[in-house]
Design a protein around this motif. Sequence first.
Motif, PDB file in Angstrom:
ATOM      1  N   ARG A 190       0.830  -1.208   0.000  1.00  0.00           N
ATOM      2  CA  ARG A 190       0.000   0.000   0.000  1.00  0.00           C
ATOM      3  C   ARG A 190       0.867   1.263   0.000  1.00  0.00           C
ATOM      4  O   ARG A 190       0.475   2.290  -0.554  1.00  0.00           O
ATOM      5  CB  ARG A 190      -0.915   0.004   1.222  1.00  0.00           C
ATOM      6  N   ASP A 197      -4.998  -1.465  -8.094  1.00  0.00           N
ATOM      7  CA  ASP A 197      -6.452  -1.586  -7.970  1.00  0.00           C
ATOM      8  C   ASP A 197      -6.875  -2.719  -7.045  1.00  0.00           C
ATOM      9  O   ASP A 197      -7.966  -2.681  -6.478  1.00  0.00           O
ATOM     10  CB  ASP A 197      -7.063  -1.810  -9.353  1.00  0.00           C
ATOM     11  N   PHE A 198      -6.024  -3.734  -6.905  1.00  0.00           N
ATOM     12  CA  PHE A 198      -6.398  -4.865  -6.059  1.00  0.00           C
ATOM     13  C   PHE A 198      -5.156  -5.690  -5.762  1.00  0.00           C
ATOM     14  O   PHE A 198      -4.163  -5.635  -6.488  1.00  0.00           O
ATOM     15  CB  PHE A 198      -7.453  -5.732  -6.766  1.00  0.00           C
ATOM     16  N   HIS A 199      -5.226  -6.464  -4.670  1.00  0.00           N
ATOM     17  CA  HIS A 199      -4.156  -7.378  -4.291  1.00  0.00           C
ATOM     18  C   HIS A 199      -4.730  -8.796  -4.288  1.00  0.00           C
ATOM     19  O   HIS A 199      -5.453  -9.186  -3.370  1.00  0.00           O
ATOM     20  CB  HIS A 199      -3.614  -7.000  -2.905  1.00  0.00           C
ATOM     21  N   GLN A 234      -9.743  -3.344   1.677  1.00  0.00           N
ATOM     22  CA  GLN A 234      -9.101  -2.047   1.512  1.00  0.00           C
ATOM     23  C   GLN A 234      -9.192  -1.504   0.089  1.00  0.00           C
ATOM     24  O   GLN A 234      -8.925  -0.328  -0.149  1.00  0.00           O
ATOM     25  CB  GLN A 234      -7.625  -2.140   1.916  1.00  0.00           C
ATOM     26  N   TYR A 235      -9.560  -2.376  -0.850  1.00  0.00           N
ATOM     27  CA  TYR A 235      -9.542  -1.969  -2.250  1.00  0.00           C
ATOM     28  C   TYR A 235     -10.958  -1.762  -2.766  1.00  0.00           C
ATOM     29  O   TYR A 235     -11.775  -2.681  -2.792  1.00  0.00           O
ATOM     30  CB  TYR A 235      -8.820  -3.020  -3.100  1.00  0.00           C
ATOM     31  N   TYR A 237     -12.446  -1.458  -5.789  1.00  0.00           N
ATOM     32  CA  TYR A 237     -12.161  -1.646  -7.212  1.00  0.00           C
ATOM     33  C   TYR A 237     -13.401  -1.500  -8.092  1.00  0.00           C
ATOM     34  O   TYR A 237     -13.305  -1.138  -9.257  1.00  0.00           O
ATOM     35  CB  TYR A 237     -11.532  -3.032  -7.404  1.00  0.00           C
TER      36      TYR A 237
END
Length: 349
Positions: A190, A197-199, A234-235, A237
């Motif tokens: 982060r 955009d995403f993990h 957290q994302y 998207y």
Amino acid sequence: MLNKIKYSFFKSRLKKPIYLIFFVTSKCNSLCKHCFFSKELNNNFEKDLSLEEIDKFSKELGKLVWLSFSGGEPFLREDLFEVYRVFVENNKVENVAIPTNGTLPEKTYSQVLKMLEYGKVKSLTINISMEGPRAIHNEIRGINCYDKAIETYNRLAELKERFPKLSIMVSTVITNKNYRILEEFNDEIRRIMPKIDFHNLEIMRGNPKDKSYNAPNTKELRDIMPIIFKIWKQYDYYKSRLQAKIADNTKKILYDKYIDIMETKKQPWRCYAGLVHAVVDYKGDVFFCEMLPKIGNLREKTFSEIWNSNEAKKMRESIKNRECSCTHSCFQITNLIFNQFYWPKLISS
């Protein structure tokens, strides 16, 4: 997600796959210890399908909604943009995803820029593989490539400013070597890659190059479940609240199912490999799923002959009878979204 729901209504009428995973090359410059494909890498790269061969088989496929390039390292293929253009023109591809080890920042930037300037797709997603902080990442990948991956991200982040259809994601394979550090690693991602955009967090599958590597056991996966859900949360998207809710519920259902599959060694629902999905490797072998035996080769028969062969029919029957099981996320997401029984759970609070 909503796009998958839309196409689920047509699944029983499909004559050809609408989701293709294509291994564009066997060339790879990493030595990943958890790789299930390592025996195929760098031994036969002179056998990679030519652009002409790719053009020929793609013309048989018809409409493709999803196309994922794989490898090897896809950006080691010098004509990757031309391969991309073949599928865009022949198959009217809507969504393209390309994984990369991030070791070729300038080549990746130039190829992705060409793809974006060419247009004609709804989304282009680049997944940068990151296995942990520098020391862990380099150890797992077998080469010193952490800084190059960050450089690749920085170059792609420049393109995000100009091309909204570009998504940058980080993909981490969860193994017994890195599952304990996922939360601190996410904090690092982060900080150094703020525009991703995403993990993606994928449980290791298949037969690894280094036999000391394996997926965490089911107890360990349950223990880290809150951390993984916290990371995903957290994302932001998705564009709508409904899409976000469906995506969130999809990830939670799938994670539970992955644990069930690992414990029972059984497929929990109908798998659409061989109907929605197809896999073609660098030398033209055709699979319903890369975890299953091949059903033919494009240098010996046409795609249509292979797709409708007796070998294909037998493999579909085996899949229908749930004689195989895996945690391959590309397939399992489709299996869930295309299963109307689960739709109420996908939109529930």
